[in-house]
Scaffold this active site. Structure first.
Site, PDB file in Angstrom:
ATOM      1  CE  LYS A 253      -4.398   1.306   0.148  1.00  0.00           C
ATOM      2  NZ  LYS A 253      -5.564   0.685  -0.520  1.00  0.00           N
TER       3      LYS A 253
ATOM      4  CG  ASP B  31      -7.435   3.721  -1.058  1.00  0.00           C
ATOM      5  OD1 ASP B  31      -8.000   2.633  -0.961  1.00  0.00           O
ATOM      6  OD2 ASP B  31      -6.989   4.426   0.068  1.00  0.00           O
TER       7      ASP B  31
HETATM    8  P1  NDP Z   1     -13.165   7.854  -3.096  1.00  0.00           P
HETATM    9  O1  NDP Z   1     -12.097   8.989  -2.663  1.00  0.00           O
HETATM   10  O2  NDP Z   1     -13.544   7.716  -4.284  1.00  0.00           O
HETATM   11  O3  NDP Z   1     -14.392   8.154  -2.020  1.00  0.00           O
HETATM   12  C1  NDP Z   1     -14.195   8.387  -0.509  1.00  0.00           C
HETATM   13  C2  NDP Z   1     -15.608   8.733   0.187  1.00  0.00           C
HETATM   14  O4  NDP Z   1     -15.413   8.675   1.521  1.00  0.00           O
HETATM   15  C3  NDP Z   1     -15.882  10.132  -0.319  1.00  0.00           C
HETATM   16  O5  NDP Z   1     -17.234  10.349  -0.479  1.00  0.00           O
HETATM   17  C4  NDP Z   1     -15.159  10.950   0.936  1.00  0.00           C
HETATM   18  O6  NDP Z   1     -15.884  12.331   1.204  1.00  0.00           O
HETATM   19  C5  NDP Z   1     -15.307   9.974   2.004  1.00  0.00           C
HETATM   20  N1  NDP Z   1     -14.543  10.204   3.055  1.00  0.00           N
HETATM   21  C6  NDP Z   1     -13.014   9.960   2.987  1.00  0.00           C
HETATM   22  N2  NDP Z   1     -12.537  10.454   3.993  1.00  0.00           N
HETATM   23  C7  NDP Z   1     -13.221  10.439   4.949  1.00  0.00           C
HETATM   24  C8  NDP Z   1     -13.512  10.858   6.335  1.00  0.00           C
HETATM   25  N3  NDP Z   1     -12.035  10.990   7.164  1.00  0.00           N
HETATM   26  N4  NDP Z   1     -14.506  11.181   6.792  1.00  0.00           N
HETATM   27  C9  NDP Z   1     -15.605  10.824   6.092  1.00  0.00           C
HETATM   28  N5  NDP Z   1     -15.907  10.670   4.797  1.00  0.00           N
HETATM   29  C10 NDP Z   1     -14.523  10.343   4.183  1.00  0.00           C
HETATM   30  O7  NDP Z   1     -12.415   6.542  -2.341  1.00  0.00           O
HETATM   31  P2  NDP Z   1     -13.059   5.150  -2.718  1.00  0.00           P
HETATM   32  O8  NDP Z   1     -14.527   5.052  -2.769  1.00  0.00           O
HETATM   33  O9  NDP Z   1     -12.008   4.384  -3.620  1.00  0.00           O
HETATM   34  O10 NDP Z   1     -12.592   4.290  -1.159  1.00  0.00           O
HETATM   35  C11 NDP Z   1     -13.331   4.298  -0.250  1.00  0.00           C
HETATM   36  C12 NDP Z   1     -13.000   3.142   0.871  1.00  0.00           C
HETATM   37  O11 NDP Z   1     -13.117   1.825   0.100  1.00  0.00           O
HETATM   38  C13 NDP Z   1     -11.755   3.354   1.462  1.00  0.00           C
HETATM   39  O12 NDP Z   1     -11.567   2.825   2.687  1.00  0.00           O
HETATM   40  C14 NDP Z   1     -10.789   2.586   0.567  1.00  0.00           C
HETATM   41  O13 NDP Z   1      -9.518   1.974   1.064  1.00  0.00           O
HETATM   42  C15 NDP Z   1     -11.918   1.333   0.133  1.00  0.00           C
HETATM   43  N6  NDP Z   1     -11.306   0.502  -1.038  1.00  0.00           N
HETATM   44  C16 NDP Z   1     -11.396   1.091  -2.321  1.00  0.00           C
HETATM   45  C17 NDP Z   1     -11.355   0.223  -3.306  1.00  0.00           C
HETATM   46  C18 NDP Z   1     -11.451   0.848  -4.798  1.00  0.00           C
HETATM   47  O14 NDP Z   1     -11.456   0.099  -5.881  1.00  0.00           O
HETATM   48  N7  NDP Z   1     -11.693   1.982  -4.874  1.00  0.00           N
HETATM   49  C19 NDP Z   1     -10.998  -0.867  -3.312  1.00  0.00           C
HETATM   50  C20 NDP Z   1     -10.953  -1.545  -1.767  1.00  0.00           C
HETATM   51  C21 NDP Z   1     -11.227  -0.682  -0.893  1.00  0.00           C
HETATM   52  P3  NDP Z   1     -15.129  13.464   0.585  1.00  0.00           P
HETATM   53  O15 NDP Z   1     -15.395  13.589  -0.825  1.00  0.00           O
HETATM   54  O16 NDP Z   1     -15.675  14.568   1.201  1.00  0.00           O
HETATM   55  O17 NDP Z   1     -13.574  13.231   0.950  1.00  0.00           O
END
Ligand code: NDP
Length: 433
Positions: free
Chosen positions: A115, A155
């Site tokens: 990572k 991510d």
């Molecule tokens: P994105 O950046 O596309 O979206 C993240 C979302 O979560 C946004 O809506 C963001 O809001 C919100 N968010 C992020 N940080 C916080 C926080 N500290 N408090 C509240 N809301 C928060 O990321 P992904 O959708 O790709 O990833 C989401 C999760 O899934 C993570 O844990 C990631 O590690 C996991 N994941 C992702 C994969 C992938 O293929 N994308 C694969 C496997 C796991 P805002 O826009 O306001 O920041």
């Protein structure tokens, strides 16, 4: 803890895994002790921390910190995403890298765990500033990665735009056109269905888990947190399978849409305009917007936390149980705290841990690697079909592992054990390295 101070998320992830492996270790304690298998497992093979200087649009220089943790390569090249978020530190990257070892093993594909990322905040930056950061980040990172050694992906904060800028810089410095990153655009080696894979995979897994427990997604009401890549495609697939998803959230607030989320509008607001959820609520009369947190207060059958780590707390778990929720499946990595997980499991909630239920993203990334190696690209249906099979197999592998150790229905233990067995077998076969 003494060797790795100030890394609470890493300690949390290790504690959860080691607790559920107790039964496996006790069955073969002498070999585990002699070969220091657990000590080797929790120590990354290698970790890099580096300076990332970049210039903003006004000519001001900024300095961020970059990380890449190459955790375990027993079953394949390191594989895992790059997180760009101001909260990033070594402990967070290590927790994610540690989880990735087991997740990647569960996919059944030959990928090790790693990572990386940076404390850079992409929010509010111009395209040129994003490119300047990505190029500087890759100028250092390119020394440590390669199609057969370490293949990063997206991510939080790293989507197709960032992967594109990083890929361009890697090619320019290394002079290699190879599948060194996944999540690429379709015109330069990306895979169809990768964008959808984590969210869709979460629903394929949840669907199988529900079916095997005499329940169904069809007709269920679902709460989703997050409004990023995972959340959007989880909502889309849940609705295709006949459920109604009534919530989404971002880091400032959340929406409740009693008619069900309009996923095309959500994509327009989040993917195209990169705007806040207030814009969704403004365009949709059936939706309410609330500041702060609160998605878990809505009565639902199923909860899918898809935002970030430690976003579903004990009080949320109590509220979900009191409201009659019967399943929680993690789309994000470690979104449920340890206490909340225990509470949900004790109260008979079907609980799917992220390392299993969100493995569809990395599995499809591994399929992107295969296509790049073959110099071919597969159709959407082909990739989506393989993804479905992989998610169904993951569920049965962890269900069987839990049953073998007398912990039927404990999918947390089942996922840790099933992921661990393969890695430990490979580590043992490869000697003391
Ligand atoms: P994105 O950046 O596309 O979206 C993240 C979302 O979560 C946004 O809506 C963001 O809001 C919100 N968010 C992020 N940080 C916080 C926080 N500290 N408090 C509240 N809301 C928060 O990321 P992904 O959708 O790709 O990833 C989401 C999760 O899934 C993570 O844990 C990631 O590690 C996991 N994941 C992702 C994969 C992938 O293929 N994308 C694969 C496997 C796991 P805002 O826009 O306001 O920041």
């Amino acid at each position: 803890v003494a060797q790795n101070p100030a890394e609470p998320e890493f300690h949390q992830a290790v504690k959860e895994v080691l607790e559920s492996l107790r039964v496996v270790v006790e069955a073969n304690e002498e070999a585990f002790r002699r070969d220091a298998l657990l000590e080797r497992l929790v120590n990354p093979e290698r970790q890099f921390k580096f300076r990332v200087p970049w210039v903003d649009d006004k000519g001001q220089v900024h300095v961020n910190t970059g990380y890449r943790v190459q955790f375990n390569s027993a079953i394949g090249p390191y594989k895992g995403g790059l997180r760009l978020h101001p909260s990033v530190n070594l402990g967070i990257i290590k927790f994610l890298g540690f989880e990735q070892i087991f997740k990647n093993s569960l996919t059944g594909l030959p990928i090790g765990g790693g990572k990386g990322g940076s404390d850079f905040d992409p929010k509010g930056k111009s395209d040129r500033e994003i490119m300047a950061f990505c190029q500087s980040f890759m100028t250092e990172l390119c020394k440590y990665i390669g199609a057969d050694t370490d293949v990063p992906a997206g991510d939080i904060g790293t989507g197709a735009r960032e992967i594109g800028y990083m890929f361009g810089q890697y090619k320019r410095i290394r002079g290699l056109y190879e599948g060194v990153l996944t999540g690429k655009g379709l015109s330069y080696g990306g895979s169809l269905a990768r964008t959808e894979a984590t969210g869709y995979g979460l629903l394929y897994f949840t669907d199988e888990m529900l079916k095997c427990n005499g329940k169904s997604i069809k007709g269920a009401t679902i709460a989703v947190s997050g409004a990023g890549n995972v959340a959007i495609y989880a909502i889309e697939k849940a609705q295709q399978l006949g459920a109604k998803v009534v919530t989404a959230s971002d880091s400032t607030g959340w929406i409740y849409d009693k008619d069900g989320i309009d996923v095309e509008l959500l994509k327009e607001v989040k993917e195209v305009k990169r705007a806040r959820l207030t814009e969704y609520a403004a365009a949709r009369p059936s939706a309410e917007y609330h500041e702060g947190r609160g998605v878990w207060s809505i009565p639902v059958d199923i909860a899918l936390p898809c935002a970030t780590q430690n976003e579903l707390h004990l009080e949320d778990a109590k509220q979900l149980v009191a409201n009659g929720c019967y399943a929680v499946a993690e789309g994000a990595n470690m979104p449920t705290t340890l206490e909340a997980t225990e509470y949900l499991q004790k109260n008979g909630i079907l609980f799917a841990p992220g390392k299993a239920s969100n493995a569809g993203g990395v599995a499809t990334s591994a399929l992107e690697m295969s296509q790049n190696s073959e110099r071919l690209s597969w159709t959407f249906e082909e990739v989506d079909g393989k993804l479905q099979n992989i998610m169904v197999n993951i569920f049965h592998n962890l269900d069987d592992a839990a049953k073998r150790y007398g912990m039927e229905g404990n999918y947390v233990a089942g996922a840790n054990i099933a992921g661990f067995e393969k890695v430990v077998d490979a580590m043992t076969a490869q000697g003391i390295v």
